[in-house]
Design a protein around this motif. Structure first.
Motif, PDB file in Angstrom:
ATOM      1  N   PRO A  40       0.834  -1.207   0.000  1.00 38.64           N
ATOM      2  CA  PRO A  40       0.000   0.000   0.000  1.00 38.64           C
ATOM      3  C   PRO A  40       0.871   1.261   0.000  1.00 38.64           C
ATOM      4  O   PRO A  40       1.870   1.337   0.714  1.00 38.64           O
ATOM      5  CB  PRO A  40      -0.790  -0.118   1.305  1.00 38.64           C
ATOM      6  N   LEU A  41       0.496   2.228  -0.847  1.00 39.08           N
ATOM      7  CA  LEU A  41       1.258   3.465  -0.949  1.00 39.08           C
ATOM      8  C   LEU A  41       0.936   4.373   0.227  1.00 39.08           C
ATOM      9  O   LEU A  41      -0.216   4.484   0.641  1.00 39.08           O
ATOM     10  CB  LEU A  41       0.929   4.177  -2.262  1.00 39.08           C
ATOM     11  N   LYS A  42       1.973   5.039   0.757  1.00 40.70           N
ATOM     12  CA  LYS A  42       1.783   5.991   1.842  1.00 40.70           C
ATOM     13  C   LYS A  42       1.633   7.369   1.231  1.00 40.70           C
ATOM     14  O   LYS A  42       2.353   7.734   0.310  1.00 40.70           O
ATOM     15  CB  LYS A  42       2.947   5.917   2.809  1.00 40.70           C
ATOM     16  N   ARG A  46       7.623   9.589  -0.826  1.00 39.51           N
ATOM     17  CA  ARG A  46       8.066   9.366  -2.208  1.00 39.51           C
ATOM     18  C   ARG A  46       8.778   8.015  -2.263  1.00 39.51           C
ATOM     19  O   ARG A  46       9.986   7.938  -2.432  1.00 39.51           O
ATOM     20  CB  ARG A  46       8.980  10.487  -2.663  1.00 39.51           C
ATOM     21  N   ARG A  47       7.985   6.955  -2.082  1.00 32.50           N
ATOM     22  CA  ARG A  47       8.553   5.622  -1.974  1.00 32.50           C
ATOM     23  C   ARG A  47       7.550   4.590  -2.477  1.00 32.50           C
ATOM     24  O   ARG A  47       6.370   4.655  -2.150  1.00 32.50           O
ATOM     25  CB  ARG A  47       8.884   5.370  -0.513  1.00 32.50           C
ATOM     26  N   VAL A  48       8.034   3.639  -3.253  1.00 32.32           N
ATOM     27  CA  VAL A  48       7.227   2.516  -3.712  1.00 32.32           C
ATOM     28  C   VAL A  48       7.903   1.253  -3.186  1.00 32.32           C
ATOM     29  O   VAL A  48       9.105   1.075  -3.347  1.00 32.32           O
ATOM     30  CB  VAL A  48       7.142   2.464  -5.252  1.00 32.32           C
ATOM     31  N   ARG A  49       7.123   0.403  -2.554  1.00 36.53           N
ATOM     32  CA  ARG A  49       7.675  -0.855  -2.040  1.00 36.53           C
ATOM     33  C   ARG A  49       7.013  -2.012  -2.779  1.00 36.53           C
ATOM     34  O   ARG A  49       5.791  -2.158  -2.765  1.00 36.53           O
ATOM     35  CB  ARG A  49       7.432  -0.989  -0.541  1.00 36.53           C
ATOM     36  N   LEU A  50       7.842  -2.807  -3.434  1.00 35.13           N
ATOM     37  CA  LEU A  50       7.372  -4.022  -4.087  1.00 35.13           C
ATOM     38  C   LEU A  50       7.589  -5.176  -3.108  1.00 35.13           C
ATOM     39  O   LEU A  50       8.729  -5.496  -2.774  1.00 35.13           O
ATOM     40  CB  LEU A  50       8.127  -4.279  -5.383  1.00 35.13           C
ATOM     41  N   GLU A  51       6.503  -5.747  -2.634  1.00 35.89           N
ATOM     42  CA  GLU A  51       6.610  -6.878  -1.710  1.00 35.89           C
ATOM     43  C   GLU A  51       7.174  -8.094  -2.424  1.00 35.89           C
ATOM     44  O   GLU A  51       7.899  -8.887  -1.831  1.00 35.89           O
ATOM     45  CB  GLU A  51       5.249  -7.207  -1.096  1.00 35.89           C
ATOM     46  N   ARG A  52       6.838  -8.224  -3.704  1.00 40.70           N
ATOM     47  CA  ARG A  52       7.317  -9.356  -4.498  1.00 40.70           C
ATOM     48  C   ARG A  52       7.463  -8.905  -5.946  1.00 40.70           C
ATOM     49  O   ARG A  52       6.583  -8.237  -6.475  1.00 40.70           O
ATOM     50  CB  ARG A  52       6.317 -10.497  -4.405  1.00 40.70           C
ATOM     51  N   LEU A  53       8.574  -9.280  -6.564  1.00 43.70           N
ATOM     52  CA  LEU A  53       8.796  -9.049  -7.985  1.00 43.70           C
ATOM     53  C   LEU A  53       9.412 -10.327  -8.543  1.00 43.70           C
ATOM     54  O   LEU A  53      10.488 -10.738  -8.123  1.00 43.70           O
ATOM     55  CB  LEU A  53       9.725  -7.855  -8.219  1.00 43.70           C
ATOM     56  N   GLU A  54       8.691 -10.969  -9.466  1.00 37.54           N
ATOM     57  CA  GLU A  54       9.164 -12.207 -10.068  1.00 37.54           C
ATOM     58  C   GLU A  54       9.234 -12.019 -11.578  1.00 37.54           C
ATOM     59  O   GLU A  54       8.262 -11.574 -12.199  1.00 37.54           O
ATOM     60  CB  GLU A  54       8.228 -13.356  -9.718  1.00 37.54           C
ATOM     61  N   ILE A  55      10.384 -12.358 -12.152  1.00 33.86           N
ATOM     62  CA  ILE A  55      10.605 -12.192 -13.594  1.00 33.86           C
ATOM     63  C   ILE A  55      11.009 -13.553 -14.159  1.00 33.86           C
ATOM     64  O   ILE A  55      11.982 -14.154 -13.712  1.00 33.86           O
ATOM     65  CB  ILE A  55      11.690 -11.135 -13.873  1.00 33.86           C
ATOM     66  N   GLU A  76      16.538  15.536 -22.937  1.00 34.73           N
ATOM     67  CA  GLU A  76      17.341  16.751 -22.764  1.00 34.73           C
ATOM     68  C   GLU A  76      17.028  17.383 -21.415  1.00 34.73           C
ATOM     69  O   GLU A  76      15.877  17.453 -21.013  1.00 34.73           O
ATOM     70  CB  GLU A  76      17.040  17.759 -23.884  1.00 34.73           C
ATOM     71  N   GLY A  77      18.050  17.851 -20.724  1.00 30.89           N
ATOM     72  CA  GLY A  77      17.837  18.520 -19.443  1.00 30.89           C
ATOM     73  C   GLY A  77      17.455  17.570 -18.331  1.00 30.89           C
ATOM     74  O   GLY A  77      16.888  17.975 -17.322  1.00 30.89           O
ATOM     75  N   GLY A  78      17.730  16.270 -18.489  1.00 29.72           N
ATOM     76  CA  GLY A  78      17.379  15.298 -17.449  1.00 29.72           C
ATOM     77  C   GLY A  78      15.932  14.886 -17.567  1.00 29.72           C
ATOM     78  O   GLY A  78      15.228  15.220 -18.492  1.00 29.72           O
ATOM     79  N   GLY A  79      15.467  14.189 -16.553  1.00 28.38           N
ATOM     80  CA  GLY A  79      14.108  13.662 -16.584  1.00 28.38           C
ATOM     81  C   GLY A  79      13.118  14.476 -15.783  1.00 28.38           C
ATOM     82  O   GLY A  79      11.982  14.082 -15.620  1.00 28.38           O
ATOM     83  N   GLY A  80      13.562  15.611 -15.234  1.00 28.98           N
ATOM     84  CA  GLY A  80      12.629  16.418 -14.452  1.00 28.98           C
ATOM     85  C   GLY A  80      12.734  16.105 -12.985  1.00 28.98           C
ATOM     86  O   GLY A  80      13.815  16.126 -12.418  1.00 28.98           O
ATOM     87  N   ALA A  81      11.623  15.788 -12.345  1.00 26.61           N
ATOM     88  CA  ALA A  81      11.575  15.564 -10.904  1.00 26.61           C
ATOM     89  C   ALA A  81      12.358  14.309 -10.509  1.00 26.61           C
ATOM     90  O   ALA A  81      12.540  13.391 -11.301  1.00 26.61           O
ATOM     91  CB  ALA A  81      10.132  15.438 -10.456  1.00 26.61           C
ATOM     92  N   GLU A  82      12.792  14.296  -9.259  1.00 27.13           N
ATOM     93  CA  GLU A  82      13.509  13.147  -8.730  1.00 27.13           C
ATOM     94  C   GLU A  82      12.571  11.943  -8.671  1.00 27.13           C
ATOM     95  O   GLU A  82      11.417  12.056  -8.282  1.00 27.13           O
ATOM     96  CB  GLU A  82      14.008  13.475  -7.318  1.00 27.13           C
ATOM     97  N   LEU A  83      13.096  10.785  -9.061  1.00 29.24           N
ATOM     98  CA  LEU A  83      12.299   9.563  -9.044  1.00 29.24           C
ATOM     99  C   LEU A  83      12.047   9.124  -7.610  1.00 29.24           C
ATOM    100  O   LEU A  83      12.874   9.338  -6.725  1.00 29.24           O
ATOM    101  CB  LEU A  83      13.032   8.450  -9.792  1.00 29.24           C
ATOM    102  N   PRO A  84      10.911   8.473  -7.364  1.00 25.52           N
ATOM    103  CA  PRO A  84      10.654   7.978  -6.015  1.00 25.52           C
ATOM    104  C   PRO A  84      11.582   6.812  -5.681  1.00 25.52           C
ATOM    105  O   PRO A  84      12.077   6.114  -6.564  1.00 25.52           O
ATOM    106  CB  PRO A  84       9.198   7.509  -6.075  1.00 25.52           C
ATOM    107  N   ARG A  85      11.809   6.626  -4.414  1.00 27.03           N
ATOM    108  CA  ARG A  85      12.611   5.502  -3.948  1.00 27.03           C
ATOM    109  C   ARG A  85      11.827   4.217  -4.216  1.00 27.03           C
ATOM    110  O   ARG A  85      10.614   4.163  -4.006  1.00 27.03           O
ATOM    111  CB  ARG A  85      12.863   5.677  -2.460  1.00 27.03           C
ATOM    112  N   VAL A  86      12.513   3.179  -4.692  1.00 21.66           N
ATOM    113  CA  VAL A  86      11.878   1.888  -4.947  1.00 21.66           C
ATOM    114  C   VAL A  86      12.598   0.835  -4.101  1.00 21.66           C
ATOM    115  O   VAL A  86      13.806   0.668  -4.217  1.00 21.66           O
ATOM    116  CB  VAL A  86      11.938   1.495  -6.439  1.00 21.66           C
ATOM    117  N   ASP A  87      11.846   0.169  -3.247  1.00 16.33           N
ATOM    118  CA  ASP A  87      12.379  -0.922  -2.435  1.00 16.33           C
ATOM    119  C   ASP A  87      11.743  -2.220  -2.900  1.00 16.33           C
ATOM    120  O   ASP A  87      10.538  -2.263  -3.154  1.00 16.33           O
ATOM    121  CB  ASP A  87      12.056  -0.716  -0.957  1.00 16.33           C
ATOM    122  N   VAL A  88      12.549  -3.263  -2.993  1.00 15.98           N
ATOM    123  CA  VAL A  88      12.055  -4.582  -3.390  1.00 15.98           C
ATOM    124  C   VAL A  88      12.317  -5.534  -2.239  1.00 15.98           C
ATOM    125  O   VAL A  88      13.467  -5.767  -1.867  1.00 15.98           O
ATOM    126  CB  VAL A  88      12.755  -5.079  -4.676  1.00 15.98           C
TER     127      VAL A  88
END
Length: 195
Positions: A40-42, A46-55, A76-88
């Motif tokens: 669940p997102l808080k 600025r954080r996304v938590r993947l409880e499970r990632l299977e490839i 050009e000029g980067g991607g804009g805003a800072e990406l959210p933290r991703v935890d797996v």
């Protein structure tokens, strides 16, 4: 992506086959199946938590030309805003392969092929993850300055890596320690702060 199935109650996404092409049309990544379970997102974090990632059966084809990934254009000029933290919390990869070619100034410097990759990454708490992997086959080729080339072929190897950091997708915030590689009857271990 040919098929996507989403279960909004469990925040589970199941998709496949997945195909990512570069700007030149060449396939950079493909996978038979990708399964993700998102925590669940808080609201203000600025954080996304993947409880499970299977490839399943991922294929990666990277060509690095003069220090840049061929087929990938950075905005050009980067991607804009800072990406959210991703935890797996739990990453599992089955039956993977990687093709890598590195070229500089029009000359191939190295090529590598890794096949039969199995990998498991587990969250150990306190921003620490343990990675365990095996590779069924590997071949690395490097042209010599004279004629010919060095060829290293390995039937199988594996290892364990401890990764400490506060976001796996930001290499500047990751430290690697306790690396162990095993092949045949040989094991090499390095402990302490490596990266």
């Amino acid at each position: 992506v040919a098929h996507i199935e989403v279960d909004p109650q469990t925040a589970r996404v199941d998709m496949g086959p997945v195909l990512i092409q570069g700007s030149d049309g060449r396939v950079l990544f493909s996978a038979e199946r990708v399964l993700a379970e998102v925590a669940p997102l808080k609201l203000f974090e600025r954080r996304v938590r993947l409880e499970r990632l299977e490839i399943v059966r991922p294929r990666v084809d990277l060509r690095i030309v003069d220090g840049k990934i061929d087929g990938v254009r950075i905005p050009e000029g980067g991607g804009g805003a800072e990406l959210p933290r991703v935890d797996v919390a739990d990453l599992r990869l089955h039956g993977g392969s990687v093709e890598l070619r590195v070229q500089t100034q029009g000359h191939e410097r190295v090529s590598a092929h890794f096949d039969g990759i199995e990998m498991r990454l587990g969250d150990r708490g306190r921003d620490e993850h343990r990675l365990k992997f095996t590779v069924a086959q590997a071949e690395v080729r490097r042209p010599l300055d004279e004629e010919g080339e060095d060829i290293i072929t390995v039937d199988s190897f594996g290892g364990r890596i401890a990764v400490k950091g506060d976001g796996l997708l930001d290499p500047s915030r990751v430290r690697v320690s306790d690396v162990t590689l095993s092949a045949d009857n040989t094991e090499v271990s390095v402990a302490g702060e490596i990266i």
